[in-house]
Design an enzyme around this catalytic site. Structure first.
Site, PDB file in Angstrom:
ATOM      1  N   GLY A 147      63.939 -64.575  42.020  1.00 14.67           N
ATOM      2  CA  GLY A 147      63.359 -65.914  42.026  1.00 14.67           C
ATOM      3  C   GLY A 147      62.480 -66.099  43.245  1.00 14.67           C
ATOM      4  N   CYS A 168      67.419 -58.910  43.681  1.00 13.40           N
ATOM      5  CA  CYS A 168      66.480 -59.569  44.598  1.00 13.40           C
ATOM      6  C   CYS A 168      67.067 -60.888  45.107  1.00 13.40           C
ATOM      7  CB  CYS A 168      65.121 -59.739  43.932  1.00 13.40           C
ATOM      8  SG  CYS A 168      63.782 -60.072  45.108  1.00 13.40           S
ATOM      9  N   HIS A 215      63.627 -54.480  41.882  1.00 10.29           N
ATOM     10  CA  HIS A 215      63.635 -54.951  40.501  1.00 10.29           C
ATOM     11  C   HIS A 215      63.739 -53.775  39.526  1.00 10.29           C
ATOM     12  CE1 HIS A 215      62.644 -59.238  41.155  1.00 10.29           C
ATOM     13  NE2 HIS A 215      62.079 -58.776  42.264  1.00 10.29           N
ATOM     14  N   GLU A 233      64.192 -54.038  36.388  1.00  5.12           N
ATOM     15  CA  GLU A 233      63.747 -54.460  35.060  1.00  5.12           C
ATOM     16  C   GLU A 233      62.279 -54.163  34.788  1.00  5.12           C
ATOM     17  OE1 GLU A 233      63.467 -58.315  37.575  1.00  5.12           O
ATOM     18  OE2 GLU A 233      64.520 -56.407  37.597  1.00  5.12           O
ATOM     19  N   ASP A 240      53.664 -61.198  14.864  1.00  2.42           N
ATOM     20  CA  ASP A 240      54.667 -62.213  15.205  1.00  2.42           C
ATOM     21  C   ASP A 240      54.861 -63.221  14.070  1.00  2.42           C
ATOM     22  OD1 ASP A 240      54.516 -60.899  17.629  1.00  2.42           O
ATOM     23  OD2 ASP A 240      53.161 -62.375  18.505  1.00  2.42           O
ATOM     24  N   LYS A 283      57.562 -58.355  22.047  1.00  2.00           N
ATOM     25  CA  LYS A 283      56.713 -57.776  21.005  1.00  2.00           C
ATOM     26  C   LYS A 283      57.309 -56.492  20.429  1.00  2.00           C
ATOM     27  CE  LYS A 283      52.898 -58.903  20.192  1.00  2.00           C
ATOM     28  NZ  LYS A 283      52.276 -59.827  19.225  1.00  2.00           N
TER      29      LYS A 283
END
Length: 521
Positions: free
Chosen positions: A56, A83, A178, A180, A236, A377
């Site tokens: 954050g 983090c 991070h 991710e 989508d 996606k």
């Protein structure tokens, strides 16, 4: 979701929070994101096998810094702080966090001090076989000055003596980097180790299970009612339409709106594909004059998006009014749309308004159905394959909902649209001819609001400039510019200046996301 093994992510406003959920799901474990201030009872009711505290933008020592219910750390559930999450764990448990002398943004070398536990799946990237290290992505200005009681360091960098720490007895872990993001190449292995080994989760969540539960939920939500689907022709909205159609059958009516902002020849192709290939009931509405008149004097990109979002809704309302009992609007909204438009989960910053999220009018006659709202996606493509969609649709490159309006910088006019359509068609033709279309996330042309001097046929010209953009990505949250072969770039530029009247210069965009976004507006 009625799955036994789940991971809960508490969001502190990171732009990458949903990437954490995605990494967990890649290991076929279900995950959800709650706001950081979720109540203890809500967290316990979710019954997570593990909890991840996201990054954050705040500092833990700042006034009104976001926090969690301290009792969460006493539940006996494994916790991983990332983090800001690491700094919060430190602060809540009696350690000390302070401003670092040097900020750490970008790639760093993490030296692993403890090879068991969280880092047991790491492959050595160091030249020295006696040192275990790997590349990680840092983004912080604070660091751990002293660890809480019970913790010990398990990794460090040159700038962060405590870049990772652990208290295995209490199953508490924290990392400053991070895992991710794609810029941490072995981040998936670290997340997997936490989720599968430390939390003991099994790989039971699949697109098949998602399909089954979502269709059942939609059937209950729309029981006896009719819905209208905003079908754009992209993957989508197509997957959303097929999911809802599976749930309610002929009670779904799909509407394809030609807003005058589509690519060359796209309108007829989309309608034909859906009617013949997917047997969906599709109505085509030509609203090009309506949209172009509303955009005629608008240059600001946020106003463009809001106007387009509003007009889409008005068109759908007009179509629904022709039929009885249509109270629901189906949209193919994905989470990247949501996280960049509105701070839904936590205190994240708004990057831009998406026409189908933040761009919607405040008052609508419809209630929204967004079955893909929590998916990325690549997950949607997996779901589409599960539903039996043709590859031509599954792997169509993303196209923005506002269409070419956000690829024309400045005013949108019929003449400028014609220039961009022709240039964009050439970009895609050459990318496909080179066999590169499936290897990248997006490739397209942008019409810039400038003109340049040129020489054509021994005469001076003063014409438009086209920018070419090609990026690689897995989810649209981060992206890198594609190193297109010179011969491909040359072919694109040569064809555009020779075939598109009013263009005498072509430039190539080599910006990554971040700091840029994929689209120019």
């Amino acid at each position: 979701m009625t799955v036994a093994h789940k991971i809960l992510i508490l969001d502190f406003g990171s732009q990458y929070t949903q990437l954490i959920a995605r990494r967990v799901r890649e290991g076929r474990v279900y995950s959800e994101i709650f706001p950081h201030h979720a109540s203890l009872s809500a967290i316990e009711a979710f019954q997570p096998r593990g909890i991840i505290l996201s990054g954050g933008p705040a500092s833990v020592y700042a006034r009104n810094a976001p926090t969690i219910d301290r009792r969460v750390l006493d539940l006996g559930i494994p916790v991983l702080g990332i983090c800001y999450g690491m700094q919060l764990l430190t602060s809540l448990l009696g350690g000390r966090v302070a401003k670092a002398a040097r900020r750490e943004f970008g790639h760093a070398e993490l030296v692993v001090d403890e090879r068991e536990g969280l880092f047991s799946g790491i492959q050595n990237e160091a030249a020295d076989a006696g040192v275990l290290s790997c590349r990680v992505w840092m983004s912080h200005g604070d660091r751990i000055e002293s660890m809480p009681t019970g913790f010990h360091a398990i990794g460090h960098t040159v700038n962060s003596p405590v870049a990772a720490m652990a208290d295995p007895r209490r199953k508490l872990y924290a990392i400053q980097f991070h895992p991710e993001v794609a810029h941490t190449p072995q981040g998936r292995a670290i997340v997997d180790q936490f989720v599968h080994t430390i939390c003991g989760c099994s790989s039971t969540w699949t697109m098949g299970s998602f399909r089954k539960e979502t269709v059942a939920s939609l059937a209950e939500q729309l029981k006896g009612q009719r819905a209208i689907c905003a079908l754009s022709g992209g993957v989508d909205s197509s997957v959303a339409a097929m999911l809802v159609h599976e749930a309610i059958g002929p009670r779904l009516m799909c509407v394809f709106v030609d807003n005058g902002l589509l690519r060359k020849g796209e309108s007829a192709k989309v309608v034909d594909t859906f009617r013949k290939t997917m047997q969906l009931r599709v109505t085509r509405v030509d609203a090009s004059s309506r949209f172009l008149s509303k955009l005629a004097r608008i240059e600001d990109p946020e106003r463009k998006r809001r106007v387009i979002g509003r007009e889409f809704i008005r068109v759908f309302e007009a179509e629904a009014a022709k039929h009885a009992n249509i109270g629901w609007l189906v949209q193919g909204t994905l989470y990247p749309d949501v996280i960049e438009s509105v701070s839904v989960r936590g205190p994240s910053a708004t990057i831009k308004t998406h026409h189908n999220v933040g761009g919607l009018p405040s008052r609508m006659k419809f209630k929204l159905v967004e079955p893909l709202r929590e998916l990325f996606k690549d997950e949607v493509r997996l779901l589409g394959a599960e539903l039996g969609m043709p590859e031509e649709l599954l792997y169509r490159q993303p196209f923005p909902g506002p269409g070419l309006a956000v690829r024309i910088l400045g005013r949108v006019t019929p003449d400028r649209l014609a220039v961009l359509r022709d240039a964009d068609a050439i970009v895609l033709e050459e990318i496909k001819r080179a066999g590169l279309y499936r290897s990248m996330w997006q490739a397209f042309a942008v019409l810039l609001p400038v003109k340049s001097v040129g020489v054509m046929g021994d005469e001076r010209t003063y014409d438009n400039v086209i920018a070419v953009r090609a990026v690689s990505s897995t989810d649209g949250m981060t992206a890198e510019w594609v190193r297109l072969p010179y011969e491909v770039l040359g072919a694109i530029a040569n064809r555009i200046v020779n075939e598109v009247k009013g263009v005498n210069r072509v430039v190539y965009d080599i910006s990554n996301k971040p700091p840029s976004t994929i689209e120019w507006e």
